[in-house]
Design an enzyme around this catalytic site. Structure first.
Site, PDB file in Angstrom:
ATOM      1  N   GLU A   9      -6.885   2.998  -5.217  1.00  0.00           N
ATOM      2  CA  GLU A   9      -8.318   3.456  -4.441  1.00  0.00           C
ATOM      3  C   GLU A   9      -8.412   4.871  -5.070  1.00  0.00           C
ATOM      4  O   GLU A   9      -7.808   5.874  -5.186  1.00  0.00           O
ATOM      5  CB  GLU A   9      -7.640   3.515  -3.147  1.00  0.00           C
ATOM      6  CG  GLU A   9      -9.028   3.823  -2.049  1.00  0.00           C
ATOM      7  CD  GLU A   9      -8.640   4.686  -0.912  1.00  0.00           C
ATOM      8  OE1 GLU A   9      -9.493   4.640  -0.050  1.00  0.00           O
ATOM      9  OE2 GLU A   9      -7.688   5.419  -1.213  1.00  0.00           O
ATOM     10  N   HIS A  38     -10.314  -1.804   5.633  1.00  0.00           N
ATOM     11  CA  HIS A  38     -10.008  -1.229   6.990  1.00  0.00           C
ATOM     12  C   HIS A  38     -10.830   0.012   7.239  1.00  0.00           C
ATOM     13  O   HIS A  38     -10.568   0.625   8.267  1.00  0.00           O
ATOM     14  CB  HIS A  38      -8.160  -1.023   6.941  1.00  0.00           C
ATOM     15  CG  HIS A  38      -8.054  -0.001   6.046  1.00  0.00           C
ATOM     16  ND1 HIS A  38      -8.151  -0.300   4.449  1.00  0.00           N
ATOM     17  CD2 HIS A  38      -7.787   0.916   6.082  1.00  0.00           C
ATOM     18  CE1 HIS A  38      -7.515   0.552   4.000  1.00  0.00           C
ATOM     19  NE2 HIS A  38      -7.073   1.611   4.825  1.00  0.00           N
ATOM     20  N   ASP A  39     -11.345   0.485   6.258  1.00  0.00           N
ATOM     21  CA  ASP A  39     -11.989   1.926   6.283  1.00  0.00           C
ATOM     22  C   ASP A  39     -13.575   1.819   6.583  1.00  0.00           C
ATOM     23  O   ASP A  39     -14.274   2.691   6.554  1.00  0.00           O
ATOM     24  CB  ASP A  39     -11.943   2.764   5.059  1.00  0.00           C
ATOM     25  CG  ASP A  39     -10.499   3.210   4.989  1.00  0.00           C
ATOM     26  OD1 ASP A  39      -9.690   3.287   5.840  1.00  0.00           O
ATOM     27  OD2 ASP A  39     -10.056   3.523   3.744  1.00  0.00           O
ATOM     28  N   ASP A  58       0.871  -1.309   0.059  1.00  0.00           N
ATOM     29  CA  ASP A  58       0.019   0.035  -0.013  1.00  0.00           C
ATOM     30  C   ASP A  58       0.970   1.273  -0.267  1.00  0.00           C
ATOM     31  O   ASP A  58       1.856   1.510   0.928  1.00  0.00           O
ATOM     32  CB  ASP A  58      -0.859   0.032   1.455  1.00  0.00           C
ATOM     33  CG  ASP A  58      -2.170   0.552   1.091  1.00  0.00           C
ATOM     34  OD1 ASP A  58      -2.201   1.755   0.572  1.00  0.00           O
ATOM     35  OD2 ASP A  58      -3.189   0.312   1.816  1.00  0.00           O
ATOM     36  N   ASP A  71      -3.055   4.658  -2.675  1.00  0.00           N
ATOM     37  CA  ASP A  71      -4.090   5.331  -1.805  1.00  0.00           C
ATOM     38  C   ASP A  71      -4.482   6.491  -2.511  1.00  0.00           C
ATOM     39  O   ASP A  71      -3.817   7.354  -2.998  1.00  0.00           O
ATOM     40  CB  ASP A  71      -3.419   5.755  -0.550  1.00  0.00           C
ATOM     41  CG  ASP A  71      -4.008   6.142   0.564  1.00  0.00           C
ATOM     42  OD1 ASP A  71      -4.830   5.240   1.196  1.00  0.00           O
ATOM     43  OD2 ASP A  71      -4.153   7.368   0.918  1.00  0.00           O
TER      44      ASP A  71
HETATM   45  O1  TEU Z   1      -8.541   6.456   2.311  1.00  0.00           O
HETATM   46  C1  TEU Z   1      -8.964   7.367   1.316  1.00  0.00           C
HETATM   47  C2  TEU Z   1     -10.403   7.760   1.267  1.00  0.00           C
HETATM   48  O2  TEU Z   1     -10.907   7.901   0.214  1.00  0.00           O
HETATM   49  C3  TEU Z   1     -11.097   7.836   2.793  1.00  0.00           C
HETATM   50  O3  TEU Z   1     -11.627   9.202   2.872  1.00  0.00           O
HETATM   51  C4  TEU Z   1     -11.891   6.960   3.310  1.00  0.00           C
HETATM   52  O4  TEU Z   1     -13.140   7.200   2.401  1.00  0.00           O
HETATM   53  C5  TEU Z   1     -12.260   7.105   4.470  1.00  0.00           C
HETATM   54  O5  TEU Z   1     -11.278   6.457   5.243  1.00  0.00           O
HETATM   55  C6  TEU Z   1     -13.666   6.452   4.960  1.00  0.00           C
HETATM   56  O6  TEU Z   1     -13.975   6.882   6.179  1.00  0.00           O
HETATM   57  C7  TEU Z   1      -7.431   6.078   2.435  1.00  0.00           C
HETATM   58  C8  TEU Z   1      -6.971   5.098   3.301  1.00  0.00           C
HETATM   59  O7  TEU Z   1      -7.533   3.832   2.902  1.00  0.00           O
HETATM   60  C9  TEU Z   1      -7.402   5.500   4.707  1.00  0.00           C
HETATM   61  O8  TEU Z   1      -7.299   4.518   5.780  1.00  0.00           O
HETATM   62  C10 TEU Z   1      -6.488   6.542   4.939  1.00  0.00           C
HETATM   63  O9  TEU Z   1      -7.199   7.233   6.337  1.00  0.00           O
HETATM   64  C11 TEU Z   1      -6.660   7.555   3.814  1.00  0.00           C
HETATM   65  O10 TEU Z   1      -6.405   7.436   2.540  1.00  0.00           O
HETATM   66  C12 TEU Z   1      -5.748   8.710   4.090  1.00  0.00           C
HETATM   67  O11 TEU Z   1      -4.378   8.290   3.917  1.00  0.00           O
END
Ligand code: TEU
Ligand code: CA
Length: 539
Positions: free
Chosen positions: A249, A318-319, A102, A196
């Protein structure tokens, strides 16, 4: 495995996402680590996955659990050493598992050397970031301002937290740094990157944006031509030189924009993650819920199946919250609905991604209160809600049910006190259902979710229709998803009852070849709650 010598390896791959902090702790400090991952490689091999997507393992002050990188060519000491990482890469390679790292290239940590030098006034590094005398009206992903004042009195841009300053992608030096970083890791033997927020890199301008409920300002940077150009250059200069898989992403992405990013002839990305299906039950912002309706999920998945040749399919990461909470039923039909979701994810066209713990049906965290939550996004949301004078009770409710920490609770390996995750104190509360939702218990149970995953993965791998065939949706009751997967030799009908009651359906095909009910329970005129079945047809 590949049908022809020229076929790209990732087109048939099944990918497993590891969030290292929560996967397996080898030294009792309560934090998952790389030796922990190495100790579970055989488990992953046994499950049948082809590649691991490793959430960030780089040095980081950890304000966003590693998505704030302070050194792109090192390993976070919390997770281990560079030798551990090299060992992970070579051991994985030996058993035929590829590693996708990542990489967060839209921003660094504010503790990265580059940013420190920028703050000291070094003109080279100031140009790595975006400094301005005045702010604009852009909104950030984490609900606060996108500009933070420096001691010198000017401001720097950050689409995420103030600990994550955005890089200036108009500066060729930034591109060259990232080329070096990507080569560094690819030369160590990894097989690609999950990039990301990759459709936000290149800012066309810093003009004020049209006011919106979410992410005011985004028309200035989402999917810009400059962004496409950067990806084409990376592809030409780096990725095409290795046999990489690059999955982006991409936030707020539409099918048409996604097609541009993934079109093979344009040489940008291999696949993208879309988000529409994550938002089926929210109103604009994720904290505000509306009722979940399966037909909405089905419509969205169908749209993306038709839009892309190789959609990156996932139901949780994870989000997000756990998929069995989101689209299943964790009380009466926990096992059935988790298996249905497995069947769905692994029978769609594209590249299936499984998130750690999903394969045993892990559920959302059972947090006792806001004090159990660690995520920066939840923290900011709480502050924001306080400013709106929301009561503690309401804030607690809104945040606990939606926090990203719901998917980040430690993986449940066995039924002992700390679920076999650690011998110390886990960094995030372990779900008390680890007494019965855990790998060890499920391994011994023929009928478990885990064993269903294994069988489904095996089934997908042995079926050309599933791994390579076309997709076509078939008319059905609106909350039942029926589609065919078909290649020259084989036609399969896939049935997914997304509800907790029986559903009458038309029965196509000849033989039920797979399902989450025993054959003596299967009916030919209706589907049972959360029933998943695959029916083969004699063509
Ligand atoms: O997430 C990007 C993202 O689009 C986030 O706004 C996501 O929609 C949000 O976490 C949902 O609540 C990436 C990573 O996957 C995330 O873990 C990071 O916090 C973020 O980038 C910043 O690097
Ligand atoms: Ca550890």
């Amino acid at each position: 495995m590949a049908a022809t010598g020229t076929k790209k390896w990732w087109k048939n791959a099944i990918v497993y996402q590891i969030y290292p902090r929560s996967f397996c702790d080898s030294n009792g400090d309560g934090i998952g680590d790389i030796p922990g991952i190495i100790s579970k490689l055989n488990y992953l091999k046994n499950l049948g996955v082809d590649a691991i997507w490793l959430s960030p393992i780089f040095p980081s002050p950890g304000y966003d659990n590693g998505y704030d990188i302070s050194d792109y060519m090192g390993v976070n000491p919390e997770f281990g050493t560079m030798e551990d990482m090299e060992r992970l890469i070579s051991r994985a390679k030996r058993i035929g598992i590829k590693i996708i790292m990542d990489l967060v290239i839209s921003h660094t940590s504010d503790e990265h050397e580059w940013f420190k030098k920028a703050l000291e006034g070094d003109p080279k590094y100031r140009n790595y970031y975006v400094f301005r005398d005045n702010k604009n009206n852009w909104a950030s992903f984490f609900g606060k301002s996108t500009w933070t004042k420096t001691q010198a009195g000017d401001y720097y841009l950050h689409l995420f937290s103030e600990k994550q300053p955005d890089l200036n992608w108009q500066n060729p030096d930034v591109y060259n740094e990232m080329v070096k970083i990507m080569r560094f890791w690819l030369d160590k033997g990894i097989s690609g990157f999950r990039l990301d927020g990759v459709n936000t890199l290149y800012k066309d301008s810093l003009e004020n944006g049209r006011r919106r409920l979410v992410l005011t300002g985004r028309e200035n940077y989402l999917n810009t031509e400059g962004g496409h150009n950067l990806l084409r250059r990376f592809n030409r200069d780096v990725w095409s030189k290795y046999k990489t898989f690059i999955v982006g992403e991409t936030v707020f992405i539409s099918p048409n924009e996604a097609k541009l990013l993934c079109d093979e002839g344009r040489n940008e990305l291999d696949a993208i993650f879309f988000f529409d299906h994550m938002h089926v039950d929210s109103r604009g912002v994720k904290w505000v819920k509306k009722q979940y309706r399966p037909q909405r999920l089905i419509r969205i998945l169908d749209k993306w199946q038709n839009a892309l040749e190789y959609p990156a399919n996932y139901l949780e990461n994870h989000d997000r919250v756990r998929s069995v909470n989101h689209y299943g039923n964790i009380s009466e039909f926990w096992g059935k609905s988790a298996k249905l979701l497995c069947g769905l994810n692994l029978s769609l066209k594209g590249i299936p991604f499984i998130f750690e713990g999903e394969e045993i049906g892990m559920t959302n965290g059972d947090f006792r209160g806001l004090r159990d939550i660690k995520d920066i996004e939840s923290f900011n949301a709480n502050q924001f809600m306080k400013r709106l004078f929301l009561t503690h009770k309401l804030r607690r409710k809104l945040i606990l049910r939606t926090s990203r920490d719901n998917a980040r609770t430690p993986v449940q390996w066995d039924s002992t006190e700390n679920a076999g995750f650690t011998t110390g104190t886990p960094w995030l509360k372990i779900n008390s259902n680890s007494s019965y939702i855990n790998v060890e218990t499920e391994q011994d149970d023929e009928d478990s979710i885990l064993n269903f995953y294994k069988k489904m993965i095996e089934f997908r791998k042995s079926s050309k229709a599933l791994s390579e065939g076309t997709y076509r949706k078939i008319a059905s009751p609106s909350d039942v998803f029926i589609y065919t997967r078909e290649c020259r030799e084989e036609r399969l009908y896939i049935y997914c009852n997304m509800t907790s009651s029986n559903r009458a359906v038309e029965f196509y095909g000849d033989r039920i070849v797979f399902g989450n009910y025993y054959s003596e329970e299967q009916e030919y005129t209706y589907l049972k709650p959360y029933e998943f079945r695959i029916v083969a047809s004699n063509i």
